[in-house]
Design an enzyme around this catalytic site. Structure first.
Site, PDB file in Angstrom:
ATOM      1  NE  ARG A 178     -11.731 -15.680 -12.552  1.00  0.00           N
ATOM      2  CZ  ARG A 178     -12.558 -16.343 -13.280  1.00  0.00           C
ATOM      3  NH1 ARG A 178     -12.143 -17.300 -14.384  1.00  0.00           N
ATOM      4  NH2 ARG A 178     -14.044 -15.990 -13.266  1.00  0.00           N
ATOM      5  N   GLY A 179     -13.215 -18.420  -9.966  1.00  0.00           N
ATOM      6  CA  GLY A 179     -14.657 -18.534 -10.509  1.00  0.00           C
ATOM      7  C   GLY A 179     -15.092 -19.519  -9.338  1.00  0.00           C
ATOM      8  CG  ASP A 182     -17.680 -14.716  -6.741  1.00  0.00           C
ATOM      9  OD1 ASP A 182     -16.831 -15.629  -6.755  1.00  0.00           O
ATOM     10  OD2 ASP A 182     -17.683 -14.025  -7.692  1.00  0.00           O
ATOM     11  CG  ASN A 226     -20.213 -11.389  -9.932  1.00  0.00           C
ATOM     12  OD1 ASN A 226     -19.935 -12.329  -9.892  1.00  0.00           O
ATOM     13  ND2 ASN A 226     -20.203 -10.727 -11.184  1.00  0.00           N
ATOM     14  CE  LYS A 227     -13.260 -10.903  -9.761  1.00  0.00           C
ATOM     15  NZ  LYS A 227     -12.174 -11.114  -8.734  1.00  0.00           N
ATOM     16  CG  HIS A 254     -19.966  -4.035  24.114  1.00  0.00           C
ATOM     17  ND1 HIS A 254     -19.157  -4.434  24.580  1.00  0.00           N
ATOM     18  CD2 HIS A 254     -21.071  -4.110  24.716  1.00  0.00           C
ATOM     19  CE1 HIS A 254     -19.342  -5.417  25.367  1.00  0.00           C
ATOM     20  NE2 HIS A 254     -20.609  -5.193  25.622  1.00  0.00           N
ATOM     21  CG  HIS A 272     -23.830  -9.065  24.441  1.00  0.00           C
ATOM     22  ND1 HIS A 272     -23.531  -9.190  25.716  1.00  0.00           N
ATOM     23  CD2 HIS A 272     -24.191  -7.517  24.277  1.00  0.00           C
ATOM     24  CE1 HIS A 272     -23.334  -8.089  26.340  1.00  0.00           C
ATOM     25  NE2 HIS A 272     -23.716  -7.034  25.524  1.00  0.00           N
TER      26      HIS A 272
END
Length: 584
Positions: free
Chosen positions: A46-47, A233, A243-244, A459, A461
């Site tokens: 992780r990280g 992140d 981030n966390k 809605h 495009h």
């Protein structure tokens, strides 16, 4: 102390299994793509920087596995690379690293490995440079005495490949004798701070104390924190930081108490294609992470859970973002306005949700300004991204037996809360006779409200989804677009995370006929996904609130972009019959 957390040995990625820490230091040797993906998803690795490099090693493994007699099966390797890149969606480093090494696939596994080993070496140099710049900034902002620094989650060598980012800055400051004590958030629910950061700080001989996340603001209020150092992140163009989970609340508390809040991350964590934090897909993880720990249940059986792995901190709350290039984003702390060396969208505003209010009829168009304001804000944002060009597209929020929807013929880039029309869900007719007309696609929105439990409809495009839907459509026929083998499918709420069938409706000139088709289909298919396409006419998504509806539309566009960029074959066809079409 061996400062490396990732290495390559005899065809295997070798790393520490972070799930065993702090009590057990066990080695993982990963030899298959599935083992790499499982390690990333299960947080054994992780990280953001670490999973990026691990993902690159995964491409090395894939290339070797799909090479026979010196010939690489590039299509199969690229499919594996897609799976690796989708293993965790929020951290940009994973997709960045995979994209970087996949360019070497045609040259063989040795070339991919050489590029990955270069990346590994760069990471250590990058982290040390960013950490040194951050330490310099901290001493500039807090020059008087040894510091009490608060940190969150884990940003050391376990989260990178060597040295660390925010913890790297703590190491530099400690080497200079500038650390009195580090206050470590335990980082619920998986306790990365308690299990990993305390282990790394003890290993480095840096004095520290562990605290529950909820005590951080009180520690600031009682003068026990001089500075906050965290990692990231993903950092968007305007300085918003993913981030966390728990980082956003720390930033708010730091601003309240006048404490510098500094983000330390490699340049690869900055995403030049993402304007603001609204664009970030926040991963939600399993309920079991919250309802218990270590095999012990802490909540009643059946308790529903909200478990986002990350949050997004607005750039205006971030004192500075520091990379190996130095300070790349700095907020004016007197005004809260971000100052960045990249141009981009304005400051991030957290997503607006709206709790439906029951209407008894006869409501004036602006009687409920809250949904109108939220609609206008999201419309302007989507206009800036090119997904609601000119007057195209429309957004609505249900208000009981009525709905508030964007007016007809209005530029979405200039929309205000006063440009809304309230319509009846039963027949799509405007409630107030004030001359304003609702969007032409109102019947599409009301069809979704009548056939589902939707409380908001978007809605738009967007280019990739619109193009793919148009290619998969057939004149006068309902067709389907099948998307397969992307982790993002989960973001559309499908029952099968490996595949989803999205209906593609014909684009009748008579829009109410499209609405009738949609209502009939949804009534006949109660398990249908909360998104649909109209050939040549964009996509529609709905949800429990406006943010969820927008997020689902964004998720569908992201999936279609992946298909278009990778050239993956998808299944198109009328009703039950499918036709394989290769994308070019």
């Amino acid at each position: 102390m061996d400062d490396s957390s990732l290495s390559w040995d005899d065809g295997a990625l070798v790393t520490i299994d972070q799930r065993g820490l702090p009590h057990e230091v066990r080695e993982l040797r990963l030899r298959t793509v599935d083992e790499v993906i499982d390690a990333i998803r299960a947080l054994a690795i992780r990280g953001a920087p670490a999973i990026g490099i691990a993902g690159a090693f995964g491409v090395v493994i894939a290339t070797a596995a799909h090479t026979v007699d010196g010939v690489v099966d590039e299509a199969r390797v690229q499919d594996d690379a897609d799976r690796i890149a989708a293993a965790r969606p929020t951290a940009v480093n994973l997709a960045w690293a995979v994209q970087r090494v996949r360019a070497k696939v045609a040259q063989g596994a040795d070339a991919v490995l050489a590029e990955t080993l270069d990346m590994l070496a760069e990471d250590g140099r990058t982290n040390r440079a960013a950490a040194t710049h951050a330490a310099d900034l901290v001493r500039e902002l807090c020059p008087d005495r040894p510091l009490r620094v608060l940190t969150h989650c884990n940003t050391g060598r376990l989260a990178t490949s060597a040295f660390g980012t925010a913890i790297g800055a703590l190491r530099v400051l400690a080497e200079r004798g500038a650390i009195e004590n580090v206050l470590v958030d335990e980082t619920r629910p998986l306790l990365q701070g308690a299990r990993l950061t305390t282990w790394e700080l003890a290993e480095a001989g840096i004095p520290h104390r562990l605290t529950v996340d909820a005590a951080a603001a009180w520690a600031m209020a009682t003068g026990q924190v001089d500075c906050v150092l965290v990692g990231a992140d993903r950092v968007t163009v305007n300085g918003d930081v993913a981030n966390k989970i728990g980082t956003y609340s720390l930033a708010l508390a730091a601003r309240q108490h006048g404490i510098p809040f500094i983000v330390v991350a490699p340049e690869s964590t900055r995403d030049p294609r993402m304007a603001t934090g609204r664009d970030i897909v926040v991963e939600e993880r399993a309920a079991a992470e919250v309802t218990g720990f270590g095999g012990v249940a802490t909540a009643p059986d059946g308790t529903e859970v909200f478990n986002p792995a990350f949050d997004v901190t607005p750039g205006e709350l971030v004192t500075a973002v520091v990379t190996e290039f130095g300070v790349v984003h700095r907020a004016d702390q007197s005004t809260g306005n971000p100052v960045s060396n990249r141009s981009g969208g304005g400051a991030f505003t957290p997503p607006v949700t709206f709790t439906p209010q029951v209407s008894t009829g006869g409501v004036e168009a602006d009687a409920n300004p809250l949904p109108g304001k939220a609609i206008a804000g999201i419309a302007r944002e989507l206009y800036q991204r090119g997904w609601m060009p000119g007057t195209a597209g429309n957004i609505s929020v249900r208000t009981g037996d009525t709905a508030v929807i964007t007016g007809s013929g209005l530029s979405k880039g200039e929309l205000t809360e006063h440009d809304m029309v309230t319509v009846r869900v039963t027949d799509s007719a405007p409630v107030a006779a004030d001359g304003r007309k609702p969007s032409a696609e109102t019947t599409i929105h009301t069809a979704a409200y009548r056939a589902t439990a939707a409380q908001a409809v978007v809605h738009i495009h967007p280019p990739y989804a619109t193009a793919l839907a148009t290619r998969s459509g057939a004149p006068g026929e309902l067709t389907t677009l099948r998307l397969t083998d992307y982790e993002l499918i989960k973001g559309l709420g499908g029952a099968d995370p490996a595949a989803i069938d999205i209906p593609v409706f014909p684009n009748w000139p008579d829009v109410p006929r499209i609405g009738a088709d949609i209502e009939r289909y949804l009534a006949d298919h109660p398990a249908a996904p909360p998104v649909l396409c109209i050939a040549g006419h964009g996509i529609t998504a709905w949800g429990d609130n406006l943010s969820q509806a927008r997020d689902r539309a964004e998720c569908l566009e992201a999936l279609c972009e992946l298909v278009a960029r990778t050239g993956r074959r998808q299944a198109f066809g009328p009703r039950e019959e499918t036709l394989e079409i290769g994308l070019t």
